[in-house]
Design a protein around this motif. Sequence first.
Motif, PDB file in Angstrom:
ATOM      1  N   ASP A  87      33.005  69.641  28.508  1.00  0.00           N
ATOM      2  CA  ASP A  87      32.441  70.064  27.457  1.00  0.00           C
ATOM      3  C   ASP A  87      32.642  71.732  27.611  1.00  0.00           C
ATOM      4  O   ASP A  87      31.985  72.722  26.950  1.00  0.00           O
ATOM      5  N   GLY A  88      33.744  72.214  28.322  1.00  0.00           N
ATOM      6  CA  GLY A  88      34.180  73.712  28.575  1.00  0.00           C
ATOM      7  C   GLY A  88      35.031  74.006  27.673  1.00  0.00           C
ATOM      8  O   GLY A  88      35.386  73.950  26.336  1.00  0.00           O
ATOM      9  N   GLY A 132      39.652  68.593  38.652  1.00  0.00           N
ATOM     10  CA  GLY A 132      38.910  67.677  37.709  1.00  0.00           C
ATOM     11  C   GLY A 132      38.965  66.357  38.063  1.00  0.00           C
ATOM     12  O   GLY A 132      38.199  65.503  37.994  1.00  0.00           O
ATOM     13  N   ARG A 133      40.314  65.767  38.728  1.00  0.00           N
ATOM     14  CA  ARG A 133      40.315  64.390  39.024  1.00  0.00           C
ATOM     15  C   ARG A 133      39.501  64.179  40.140  1.00  0.00           C
ATOM     16  O   ARG A 133      38.933  63.303  40.312  1.00  0.00           O
ATOM     17  N   THR A 134      39.345  65.311  40.897  1.00  0.00           N
ATOM     18  CA  THR A 134      38.502  65.155  42.314  1.00  0.00           C
ATOM     19  C   THR A 134      36.925  64.791  41.877  1.00  0.00           C
ATOM     20  O   THR A 134      36.388  63.954  42.276  1.00  0.00           O
ATOM     21  N   MET A 135      36.502  65.568  40.806  1.00  0.00           N
ATOM     22  CA  MET A 135      34.975  65.392  40.490  1.00  0.00           C
ATOM     23  C   MET A 135      35.092  63.943  39.673  1.00  0.00           C
ATOM     24  O   MET A 135      33.804  63.272  39.773  1.00  0.00           O
ATOM     25  N   VAL A 136      35.833  63.593  39.004  1.00  0.00           N
ATOM     26  CA  VAL A 136      35.856  62.273  38.288  1.00  0.00           C
ATOM     27  C   VAL A 136      35.954  61.159  39.145  1.00  0.00           C
ATOM     28  O   VAL A 136      35.153  60.182  39.082  1.00  0.00           O
ATOM     29  N   THR A 164      31.980  64.900  26.106  1.00  0.00           N
ATOM     30  CA  THR A 164      32.944  64.665  25.186  1.00  0.00           C
ATOM     31  C   THR A 164      34.121  64.443  25.429  1.00  0.00           C
ATOM     32  O   THR A 164      35.242  64.873  25.040  1.00  0.00           O
ATOM     33  N   LEU A 165      34.160  63.438  26.260  1.00  0.00           N
ATOM     34  CA  LEU A 165      35.682  62.969  27.017  1.00  0.00           C
ATOM     35  C   LEU A 165      35.875  61.562  26.476  1.00  0.00           C
ATOM     36  O   LEU A 165      34.867  60.896  26.284  1.00  0.00           O
ATOM     37  N   ARG A 166      37.224  61.178  26.019  1.00  0.00           N
ATOM     38  CA  ARG A 166      37.238  59.678  25.881  1.00  0.00           C
ATOM     39  C   ARG A 166      37.334  58.889  27.142  1.00  0.00           C
ATOM     40  O   ARG A 166      37.728  59.211  28.170  1.00  0.00           O
ATOM     41  N   SER A 191      40.125  72.865  30.500  1.00  0.00           N
ATOM     42  CA  SER A 191      39.084  72.309  31.408  1.00  0.00           C
ATOM     43  C   SER A 191      38.987  70.956  30.753  1.00  0.00           C
ATOM     44  O   SER A 191      38.947  69.836  31.525  1.00  0.00           O
ATOM     45  N   ALA A 192      38.775  70.718  29.658  1.00  0.00           N
ATOM     46  CA  ALA A 192      38.452  69.421  29.054  1.00  0.00           C
ATOM     47  C   ALA A 192      39.913  68.537  29.113  1.00  0.00           C
ATOM     48  O   ALA A 192      39.812  67.421  29.215  1.00  0.00           O
ATOM     49  N   ARG A 193      41.064  69.113  28.972  1.00  0.00           N
ATOM     50  CA  ARG A 193      42.015  68.641  29.047  1.00  0.00           C
ATOM     51  C   ARG A 193      42.382  67.929  30.590  1.00  0.00           C
ATOM     52  O   ARG A 193      42.847  66.816  30.776  1.00  0.00           O
ATOM     53  N   ARG A 194      42.328  68.844  31.437  1.00  0.00           N
ATOM     54  CA  ARG A 194      42.344  68.355  32.847  1.00  0.00           C
ATOM     55  C   ARG A 194      41.321  67.255  33.147  1.00  0.00           C
ATOM     56  O   ARG A 194      41.718  66.539  34.062  1.00  0.00           O
ATOM     57  N   ALA A 195      40.111  67.513  32.890  1.00  0.00           N
ATOM     58  CA  ALA A 195      38.977  66.301  33.215  1.00  0.00           C
ATOM     59  C   ALA A 195      39.512  64.997  32.562  1.00  0.00           C
ATOM     60  O   ALA A 195      39.190  63.998  33.137  1.00  0.00           O
ATOM     61  N   GLN A 196      39.944  65.189  31.251  1.00  0.00           N
ATOM     62  CA  GLN A 196      40.283  63.735  30.817  1.00  0.00           C
ATOM     63  C   GLN A 196      41.757  63.045  31.349  1.00  0.00           C
ATOM     64  O   GLN A 196      41.872  61.952  31.556  1.00  0.00           O
ATOM     65  N   ASP A 197      42.754  64.404  31.787  1.00  0.00           N
ATOM     66  CA  ASP A 197      43.460  63.690  32.453  1.00  0.00           C
ATOM     67  C   ASP A 197      43.183  62.911  33.814  1.00  0.00           C
ATOM     68  O   ASP A 197      43.562  62.029  34.335  1.00  0.00           O
ATOM     69  N   GLY A 198      42.005  63.597  34.530  1.00  0.00           N
ATOM     70  CA  GLY A 198      41.541  63.006  35.938  1.00  0.00           C
ATOM     71  C   GLY A 198      40.920  61.603  35.329  1.00  0.00           C
ATOM     72  O   GLY A 198      41.166  60.726  36.221  1.00  0.00           O
ATOM     73  N   ALA A 199      40.157  61.447  34.236  1.00  0.00           N
ATOM     74  CA  ALA A 199      39.798  60.263  34.117  1.00  0.00           C
ATOM     75  C   ALA A 199      40.808  59.058  33.817  1.00  0.00           C
ATOM     76  O   ALA A 199      40.604  57.888  34.283  1.00  0.00           O
ATOM     77  N   ASP A 200      41.734  59.563  33.145  1.00  0.00           N
ATOM     78  CA  ASP A 200      43.030  58.716  32.893  1.00  0.00           C
ATOM     79  C   ASP A 200      43.669  58.038  34.056  1.00  0.00           C
ATOM     80  O   ASP A 200      44.162  57.068  34.113  1.00  0.00           O
ATOM     81  N   ALA A 201      43.620  59.091  35.164  1.00  0.00           N
ATOM     82  CA  ALA A 201      44.242  58.736  36.530  1.00  0.00           C
ATOM     83  C   ALA A 201      43.336  57.864  37.165  1.00  0.00           C
ATOM     84  O   ALA A 201      43.703  56.900  38.012  1.00  0.00           O
ATOM     85  N   VAL A 202      42.031  58.176  37.291  1.00  0.00           N
ATOM     86  CA  VAL A 202      41.004  57.482  37.990  1.00  0.00           C
ATOM     87  C   VAL A 202      40.821  56.057  37.431  1.00  0.00           C
ATOM     88  O   VAL A 202      40.384  55.211  38.403  1.00  0.00           O
TER      89      VAL A 202
END
Length: 302
Positions: free
Chosen positions: A199-200, A144-148, A260-262, A204-215
């Motif tokens: 939107d999965g 998730g972080r890699t894609m963000v 649907t991510l913050r 997956s949403a939690r990990r994508a959000q964690d990725g955005a917060d890290a990036v």
Amino acid sequence: MHEETVYDALDHAHGGEGQWAFGTGFDDPLAGVDTTVPDGIDQADLGVYCLMLGDDALVLSQRLTEWITAAPELEEEVAIANIALDLLGQARLLLARAGSVGVLGRSRELAAASIPDEDALAYFRDPDEFRCTPLVEAASGDFGRTMVRLLAASSLRLALFQRLRGSRDPVLAAIAAKGVHELTYHRDHAARWVLRLGDGTQQSARRAQDGADAVWPLLAEVFTPTEVELRLAAADVAVDPATTREEVQAVLTHVLERATLRVPGWPADAPPRGREGHHGPELTGVLAELQGLAREHPAATW
């Protein structure tokens, strides 16, 4: 109509050109391009600027290769490898341009071994001689972080390359013209994954959000220009990254909201320390993997 494979789908999406990743052709993007540095362009500044763009591509390419044999799907593994190859091709052209204008010089040992300029700059510089940003040198994290990170990096690089097509340096303009097609694919590929993850499922949403917060904190330096960039932008050679801020932020905001991510808070601008050679241990680690073989056998050929 149902596409049999991802390759068919991507080929159809891009006009049936017979290749699904833009960087896989063998045409020389500099064929017929006058490589003479135009009058009035400072060659030292041009060399450093090419290092900035080339180092970003080289290091991100190396980070993406960490996913080979580890991606969640076989076809995704191939896609990531091709994106990494696109970036490696951009890095090679940009480092070759930097070498052609004499940036950093050449040691007698490297010259005697007939090592090309782009190889010498990729494999035989120390971390403090690299000019990449924290956005590309940071550890990959999970998928998730890699894609963000790929979404953010490709959005920024695409905005730069779109403007660089009008550069007074014909080599930069030619590299940018080819790179725009590649980076459009990179950005769209990453955006599709962010949408799919955000939107999965709950996980997956939690990990994508964690990725955005890290990036997002890694974007603090990317819009801050160096003196070299400002001088070359004034000479219509380079792009002031600050001019891409509105476009890049709009793209990233749109994708995250659709997923649907913050959208994390945008970090305050920070001095471009990465562009000036100040890096942390993460770059040292990735360069050790990248450069190890070449440094152990500098005259090796294959």
